[in-house]
Scaffold this active site. Sequence first.
Site, PDB file in Angstrom:
ATOM      1  NE  ARG A   1      -4.172   1.964   0.823  1.00 55.86           N
ATOM      2  CZ  ARG A   1      -5.094   2.195   0.207  1.00 55.86           C
ATOM      3  NH1 ARG A   1      -4.901   1.877  -1.194  1.00 55.86           N
ATOM      4  NH2 ARG A   1      -6.050   3.127   0.366  1.00 55.86           N
TER       5      ARG A   1
ATOM      6  CB  THR B   1      -9.005  -0.254  -8.066  1.00 59.35           C
ATOM      7  OG1 THR B   1      -8.796   0.843  -7.606  1.00 59.35           O
ATOM      8  CG2 THR B   1      -8.480  -1.466  -7.294  1.00 59.35           C
TER       9      THR B   1
ATOM     10  CB  SER C   1     -12.594  -0.531   0.437  1.00 59.65           C
ATOM     11  OG  SER C   1     -13.000   0.521   1.121  1.00 59.65           O
TER      12      SER C   1
ATOM     13  N   GLY D   1     -13.842  -1.336  -7.164  1.00 62.22           N
ATOM     14  CA  GLY D   1     -15.100  -0.850  -7.007  1.00 62.22           C
ATOM     15  C   GLY D   1     -15.170   0.201  -5.374  1.00 62.22           C
ATOM     16  N   GLY D   2     -13.918   0.689  -5.075  1.00 60.89           N
ATOM     17  CA  GLY D   2     -14.049   1.326  -4.045  1.00 60.89           C
ATOM     18  C   GLY D   2     -14.419   0.867  -2.736  1.00 60.89           C
TER      19      GLY D   2
END
Length: 568
Positions: free
Chosen positions: A103, A377, A449, A468-469
């Site tokens: 990340r 994403t 998420s 998809g957030g």
Amino acid sequence: MNSFWKQNKGIKKSGLMCLLFLLLSITGCSINQPRTVAIASAHPLATQAGFEILHQGGNVYDAAVAVSAALAVVEPSGSGLGGGGFWLLHRESDQLDTMLDGREKAPLAAHKDMFLDVSGKVNPRLSLDGVLAAGIPGMPAGLVHLSKHYGKLSLAQSLAPAIRYAAQGFAIDSRHQKLLAFRKKSLNQHAETAEIFLDKGQVPAANSLLKQSDLAQTLEQIAAKGHAGFYQGSVADKLVNAVQQDGGIWTLADLQQYQVIERPVVTGAYHDMTITSASLPSSGGIVLLEALNILENFDLKAVDPITRKHLIVEALRRAYHDRALYLGDSDFVDVPVEHLLNKQYAQSLASHIQANKATPSHSLTGEPVTKLGGRNTTHFSIMDNQGNRVAATLSINFPFGAGMVASGTGVLLNNEMDDFVSATNSANGYGLVGGAANAIAPEKRMLSSMTPSFLQDGQRIAVLGTPGGSRIISMVLLAALDFNAGQTPDSWVKVKRFHHQYMPDQILYEKKGLSTTEIDALQALGHQLKQSYNYGNMQAVQLDTRTGELSAASDHRGVGFADVQRIK
Ligand code: DON
């Protein structure tokens, strides 16, 4: 006599079968079985890159390096070397489950109020477009780590397909065009970025060739020098120069200090299904398990379809409420993970759900959070017939990230800083608001998420995930329930989606995702409903552990490709 003999032979036969079965289980079911591998990814060229590496003798982790790097080139809207993500791994030989946390991190000079203007108000553009929006990338470090610690082939070999795609170019598709149109304005702010992705400032025609020669060279540097090829030397210099010239705060120290972290996975059970998923700094695994724990208190298979949806929504509402209150980078804040995943805690939350009435979100104690999910994403899933597997969700956040390529590198900067909370009660790009747990701090990882996951029951193992957030988690939840109902990958990716995330207090549903009768009935229970465009791009594979058969599916909402191939 005759019958005794038959019986006796039967016993002998079953004894032999037992021995064989024992042997097969000890050896991971591999004796004399041809090796097969399933890959599902968001782009046909990325799936092909994975198979290319497998046919060269690579294992699933080498294939994962190849697919990740290829996606960074052929789906630049979704992920990239300038972004980050999570790779969830399972290794059959020693039953290792682990998560590579690649990340992005906040730069050393980042601070809590960096997106506020002089009057103390949040300037939302700052965390979405341009250099301040970009966290320190984790993707290159993830590729190097995955290859070095889990792969069989050299990093250079696994990166070769991506380098070829970048240098020789590939034909863009309609999805790429749509996402370019969405971010055209931001991309046009930077001449070099527009030069790469646009055609005189406009979206190029379908099937135009996209060549990314600087990106090919950056990949070459990583192939030759590993981690140092990106985080030190000429690429690092160019990245920092480009960011600083545009008023950004990255320094060489930021890049030099970036490290991948291997984190324990999150695990849990829902009836006879075990779930292995992403741990913090992704909220994915925790929210998914908390919602499933709540749902375990109801017999979802016995209730009518409307009550089923109502219960799922109520479980999501409560799990996302806790996301908002408690979750952030656990290296910086104390997160009560055990408490949130405790079955008794879930039971107490479930006991407040009314079967015939929506709970208003504002009546849940604590401060409000979230709104919508995003549109980009990427995710891919790989598994071989021995059960070795990778689920990876990778991101640069918004389509084409911060909309800016760092000059001379071909690297699109992410806008993942927007996943932090810029100020209490101020919504981010997805409408998310939150609290101190997810406030900006130097070197902190922003809450995600992303939910790369494995599911397992007595007969099957699944690998799945999606972009998809904030809606990623509810999509994985719906797919997990479909898996638990005995359905196949093709069905999981097709499930019509609906979503609730505590705030805004509404059910978001795909067109035709709910019937008119269901909409009316849910409204009568007190729910607000909002129709959405179709969302998500799930990539899923399954292994039937009794037959060794693999299957794979790519979401029909995207342009991805899933396949199972025999590897010699
Ligand atoms: O990490 C996260 O949760 C987001 N940055 C993911 C963004 C995303 O999935 C955009 N989606 N379609």
